[in-house]
Design a protein around this motif. Structure first.
Motif, PDB file in Angstrom:
ATOM      1  N   ALA A   1       0.814  -1.218   0.000  1.00  0.00           N
ATOM      2  CA  ALA A   1       0.000   0.000   0.000  1.00  0.00           C
ATOM      3  C   ALA A   1       0.842   1.261   0.000  1.00  0.00           C
ATOM      4  CB  ALA A   1      -0.950   0.000   1.171  1.00  0.00           C
ATOM      5  N   HIS A   2       2.128   1.137   0.347  1.00  0.00           N
ATOM      6  CA  HIS A   2       2.995   2.295   0.188  1.00  0.00           C
ATOM      7  C   HIS A   2       2.541   3.459   1.049  1.00  0.00           C
ATOM      8  CE1 HIS A   2       6.278   3.730  -2.248  1.00  0.00           C
ATOM      9  NE2 HIS A   2       6.218   2.623  -2.944  1.00  0.00           N
ATOM     10  N   GLU A   3       1.963   3.141   2.193  1.00  0.00           N
ATOM     11  CA  GLU A   3       1.432   4.174   3.109  1.00  0.00           C
ATOM     12  C   GLU A   3       0.463   5.116   2.410  1.00  0.00           C
ATOM     13  OE1 GLU A   3       1.491   3.980   6.176  1.00  0.00           O
ATOM     14  OE2 GLU A   3       3.469   3.693   7.078  1.00  0.00           O
ATOM     15  N   THR A   4      -0.208   4.617   1.407  1.00  0.00           N
ATOM     16  CA  THR A   4      -1.116   5.463   0.641  1.00  0.00           C
ATOM     17  C   THR A   4      -2.558   4.984   0.779  1.00  0.00           C
ATOM     18  OG1 THR A   4       0.660   5.738  -0.968  1.00  0.00           O
ATOM     19  CG2 THR A   4      -1.554   6.403  -1.655  1.00  0.00           C
ATOM     20  N   PRO A   5      -3.406   5.768   1.413  1.00  0.00           N
ATOM     21  CA  PRO A   5      -4.784   5.339   1.664  1.00  0.00           C
ATOM     22  C   PRO A   5      -5.538   4.917   0.414  1.00  0.00           C
ATOM     23  CG  PRO A   5      -4.290   7.302   2.935  1.00  0.00           C
ATOM     24  CD  PRO A   5      -3.105   7.068   2.036  1.00  0.00           C
ATOM     25  N   SER A   6      -5.316   5.636  -0.690  1.00  0.00           N
ATOM     26  CA  SER A   6      -6.089   5.293  -1.885  1.00  0.00           C
ATOM     27  C   SER A   6      -5.717   3.920  -2.419  1.00  0.00           C
ATOM     28  CB  SER A   6      -5.887   6.352  -2.964  1.00  0.00           C
ATOM     29  OG  SER A   6      -4.516   6.401  -3.334  1.00  0.00           O
ATOM     30  N   ILE A   7      -4.439   3.566  -2.307  1.00  0.00           N
ATOM     31  CA  ILE A   7      -4.028   2.245  -2.767  1.00  0.00           C
ATOM     32  C   ILE A   7      -4.647   1.170  -1.884  1.00  0.00           C
ATOM     33  CG2 ILE A   7      -2.081   0.678  -3.065  1.00  0.00           C
ATOM     34  CD1 ILE A   7      -0.366   3.011  -3.828  1.00  0.00           C
TER      35      ILE A   7
ATOM     36  N   HIS B   1     -11.897 -10.345  -6.339  1.00  0.00           N
ATOM     37  CA  HIS B   1     -11.157 -11.546  -6.719  1.00  0.00           C
ATOM     38  C   HIS B   1     -11.523 -12.737  -5.846  1.00  0.00           C
ATOM     39  CE1 HIS B   1      -8.326 -10.290  -9.866  1.00  0.00           C
ATOM     40  NE2 HIS B   1      -8.505  -9.099  -9.353  1.00  0.00           N
ATOM     41  N   GLY B   2     -12.464 -12.532  -4.952  1.00  0.00           N
ATOM     42  CA  GLY B   2     -12.950 -13.663  -4.173  1.00  0.00           C
ATOM     43  C   GLY B   2     -12.055 -14.090  -3.044  1.00  0.00           C
ATOM     44  N   ALA B   3     -11.193 -13.187  -2.556  1.00  0.00           N
ATOM     45  CA  ALA B   3     -10.395 -13.526  -1.381  1.00  0.00           C
ATOM     46  C   ALA B   3     -11.335 -13.871  -0.241  1.00  0.00           C
ATOM     47  CB  ALA B   3      -9.493 -12.363  -0.994  1.00  0.00           C
ATOM     48  N   ALA B   4     -10.940 -14.864   0.535  1.00  0.00           N
ATOM     49  CA  ALA B   4     -11.816 -15.317   1.611  1.00  0.00           C
ATOM     50  C   ALA B   4     -11.484 -14.629   2.918  1.00  0.00           C
ATOM     51  CB  ALA B   4     -11.709 -16.830   1.766  1.00  0.00           C
ATOM     52  N   GLY B   5     -10.409 -13.865   2.941  1.00  0.00           N
ATOM     53  CA  GLY B   5     -10.035 -13.178   4.167  1.00  0.00           C
ATOM     54  C   GLY B   5      -8.956 -12.158   3.870  1.00  0.00           C
ATOM     55  N   LEU B   6      -8.725 -11.277   4.813  1.00  0.00           N
ATOM     56  CA  LEU B   6      -7.749 -10.208   4.605  1.00  0.00           C
ATOM     57  C   LEU B   6      -6.932  -9.950   5.857  1.00  0.00           C
ATOM     58  CD1 LEU B   6      -6.575  -7.651   3.174  1.00  0.00           C
ATOM     59  CD2 LEU B   6      -8.619  -6.423   3.925  1.00  0.00           C
ATOM     60  N   ILE B   7      -5.625  -9.874   5.658  1.00  0.00           N
ATOM     61  CA  ILE B   7      -4.750  -9.431   6.735  1.00  0.00           C
ATOM     62  C   ILE B   7      -4.215  -8.069   6.338  1.00  0.00           C
ATOM     63  CG2 ILE B   7      -2.544  -9.796   7.879  1.00  0.00           C
ATOM     64  CD1 ILE B   7      -3.273 -12.444   8.478  1.00  0.00           C
ATOM     65  N   LEU B   8      -4.307  -7.148   7.262  1.00  0.00           N
ATOM     66  CA  LEU B   8      -4.011  -5.768   6.916  1.00  0.00           C
ATOM     67  C   LEU B   8      -3.114  -5.110   7.955  1.00  0.00           C
ATOM     68  CD1 LEU B   8      -4.884  -3.342   5.019  1.00  0.00           C
ATOM     69  CD2 LEU B   8      -6.713  -2.912   6.671  1.00  0.00           C
ATOM     70  N   VAL B   9      -2.029  -4.500   7.461  1.00  0.00           N
ATOM     71  CA  VAL B   9      -1.292  -3.551   8.278  1.00  0.00           C
ATOM     72  C   VAL B   9      -1.765  -2.203   7.778  1.00  0.00           C
ATOM     73  CG1 VAL B   9       0.935  -2.642   8.979  1.00  0.00           C
ATOM     74  CG2 VAL B   9       0.715  -5.049   8.407  1.00  0.00           C
ATOM     75  N   PRO B  10      -2.693  -1.577   8.489  1.00  0.00           N
ATOM     76  CA  PRO B  10      -3.315  -0.382   7.933  1.00  0.00           C
ATOM     77  C   PRO B  10      -2.310   0.728   7.690  1.00  0.00           C
ATOM     78  CG  PRO B  10      -3.956  -0.696  10.238  1.00  0.00           C
ATOM     79  CD  PRO B  10      -3.202  -1.920   9.822  1.00  0.00           C
ATOM     80  N   VAL B  11      -2.481   1.445   6.594  1.00  0.00           N
ATOM     81  CA  VAL B  11      -1.588   2.574   6.317  1.00  0.00           C
ATOM     82  C   VAL B  11      -1.851   3.675   7.328  1.00  0.00           C
ATOM     83  CG1 VAL B  11      -1.528   2.082   3.850  1.00  0.00           C
ATOM     84  CG2 VAL B  11      -3.179   3.731   4.731  1.00  0.00           C
ATOM     85  N   ALA B  12      -0.871   4.546   7.488  1.00  0.00           N
ATOM     86  CA  ALA B  12      -1.014   5.652   8.429  1.00  0.00           C
ATOM     87  C   ALA B  12      -2.256   6.450   8.078  1.00  0.00           C
ATOM     88  CB  ALA B  12       0.223   6.540   8.380  1.00  0.00           C
ATOM     89  N   GLY B  13      -3.005   6.799   9.093  1.00  0.00           N
ATOM     90  CA  GLY B  13      -4.174   7.619   8.876  1.00  0.00           C
ATOM     91  C   GLY B  13      -5.452   6.843   8.618  1.00  0.00           C
TER      92      GLY B  13
END
Lengths: 348, 348
Positions: free
Chosen positions: B100-106, B117-129
DNA sequence: CGCATTGGTTCAATCGATTGAACTGTGTAA
DNA sequence: TTACACAGTTCAATCGATTGAACCAATGCG
């Protein structure tokens, strides 16, 4: 997946057929403006999410590309990943990712699975020991005519596109820099893996040594993993030699960083008491203590070219396989300099 | 995709129906041993590749999980990636990856596309902000009840599982180590981003300062990007102060490495002339010059727990959202020590 | 001998979206 | 008034795999 709304859900709500919804959501002019807007609002309201794979089933492209890296712990490779990710995002493609961990079985499995998942192309940094068979044999028949680009490491005679660094040039620049500075006693700390990179860089090193009329003795060449620990441990061994080298040429920055760490402990000043060079010029090389002389491999250029080639192949391009060799640049920093005056052999 | 063989191709060749082929390839006992083997051989011979998404369409699970990292150039985060990748490989799940490049829009775009794409789950390191809205608002209605685990950085009140490091504990260990060694003049080089990590670590630092009865002056706290360049530049500024700090506490290893590089240029010996500490304890911390005192964030534990939680959610687990806090460990190395004797304030 | 069972296979609907062809109703030209 | 064009929408087949139900033949049992 928990029963998300589909085209049908929207169709029922608006009172049209799924065909109308399908067309409307893709802004097809065949659907009237009024109906289109009602449909789009309903989709919005329901929180509709497009199912790309259902569409892909019909259309024949799932919109993903696969990327397989050998080693994630080496920032050099994640630099590639970053550049390719950016290009593929532009092209609206998602990345199926695999960290092969230098393990052939993991790589083999991924090569199968990415195909099962409908990836439209593959970028691969082959793990050490990858053979022609692995990419071209009967086990991977599905790779025939499959868009596949090898980066960083080459595998001969596979008929795939490749984008690699000019390792011969890199080593030449490095060696000549050291040799011109006056160094005559070299050590090579080399990649132990069975990769084109390890082979090409070491071969070049030997060639330059020979060309300079310097003997390549047993204690000149050392093999080991591309790790900080290897570089660290090797410095100890080199210092224990009767006549230690004045220049230590490392296969990669990672190894060089290990050498620098050991130098620090020994109170040796790289660039003054001895010279240490890396290869790759990853970001950290400018901030090691001291900053590292290295060869900048253009991960940006290689990553971008590889992405372009892959996208072209996926678009149906049928040109014969290319092998692009990207020239690197020498970056001289503080870790290298002339050999200590006391050690320079006076002629005659 | 170039017209690969399908079940139909095999069926035609063997002289059975697609149903028989489907069953046979999955070793269903309903198909006789003899037919099954003929079918499997034909599949082999044709180089058949299973189409997981066609199957997933019917079955309701594509077999992928999505992972979104904020910053790939920081090896700390790629450590997470490595651990999760291993766990997901075990679970036979492919990884859809985003940087994500610390970019909210990405990040926002990926959150939508991984669902498409039918991902069944998501792991996220949220971007700043990243706000509650971004994960819970009307724009991302599809995330309701979607298996999603946040790691490393927390976002409050989202109703998702979170696995994070105990930053308060980490800073406390670090501060007390330095304070006990005699340091009284501290500087904080902090994460400038709007993240829970930056906030929690800095808050803890301020609390410990207060608890120790030390003033937090304007020149104590400094914000900047998590980069080598920031650490490097900051040392210059700190040295220019009338009374420079004796201990520099950095938000992360990356910043600390930058400080070490600048120290080297100035001929300062970290651990002797001043103390420098990092946070994260990424692999390189043991091999910097000198080796870096840091706080080991258990990327392995966090990565594994997050993967487990996600897999459980995907399997239908409906427990209330958990927030797991993983304790880190202090790792004392050469970059920290007592303040220089000349600078220790004598009581009274 | 007739009926039920069982083993082996096929039928046909289904998942969600796409698309060429067919249909419907309106307006226009002959 | 008939014919025709055309805009707007629906029909129905399709992509590749799955699966409960149906089918058929051979065998077992009474």
């Amino acid at each position: 997946m928990a029963n998300r709304p589909t085209l049908k859900t929207i169709a029922d709500r608006v009172g049209v057929t799924v065909s109308a919804v399908s067309l409307a959501l893709r802004d097809d002019p065949r659907i009237s403006r009024a109906t289109r807007e009602r449909i789009q609002q309903a989709a919005e309201a329901l929180g509709y999410v497009y199912n790309r794979h259902a569409a892909g089933l019909r259309r024949g492209d799932s919109g993903t590309v696969a990327v397989c890296l050998n080693d994630l712990s080496n920032p050099f490779f994640t630099e590639f990943l970053g550049h390719m990710e950016a290009r593929f995002r532009e092209a609206d493609r998602m990345m199926l990712f695999c960290h092969a961990h230098e393990t052939p079985s993991i790589q083999a499995r991924f090569i199968r699975q990415m195909a099962e998942h409908g990836a439209a192309g593959l970028i691969l940094v082959p793990v050490a020991g990858t053979t022609r068979e692995d990419l071209d044999g009967p086990q991977v028949r599905h790779l025939r005519d499959f868009p596949l680009v090898l980066i960083s490491r080459d595998v001969a005679d596979t008929g795939f596109d490749r984008v690699i660094n000019d390792d011969e040039l890199g080593i030449r620049l490095l060696f000549d820099h050291l040799h011109d500075a006056g160094h005559r006693r070299f050590a090579w700390l080399g990649g132990g893996g069975d990769t084109s990179t390890a082979r090409d860089r070491e071969r070049s090193f030997r060639q330059r040594m020979e060309a300079a009329g310097l003997p390549v003795a047993a204690e000149t060449i050392h093999h080991g993993p591309t790790s900080l620990a290897f570089g660290d441990a090797m410095l100890e061994r080199l210092l224990a030699l009767p006549t230690p080298p004045t220049a230590i040429v490392c296969f990669s920055d990672i190894i060089a960083f290990g050498v620098l760490a050991a130098c620090y402990r020994h109170g040796l000043r790289p660039g003054v008491d001895l010279s240490v060079t890396g290869f790759d010029d990853m970001g950290a090389a400018a901030y090691s203590a001291p900053a590292l002389t290295s060869v900048r491999v253009r991960t940006d250029v290689i990553g971008q070219r590889a992405s372009e080639l892959l996208l072209a192949r996926m678009a149906g391009d049928r040109h014969p396989p290319v092998r692009e060799v990207v020239p690197p640049e020498l970056v001289v920093r503080a870790s290298s300099g002339p050999p200590p005056a006391s050690l320079v052999e006076t002629p005659g």
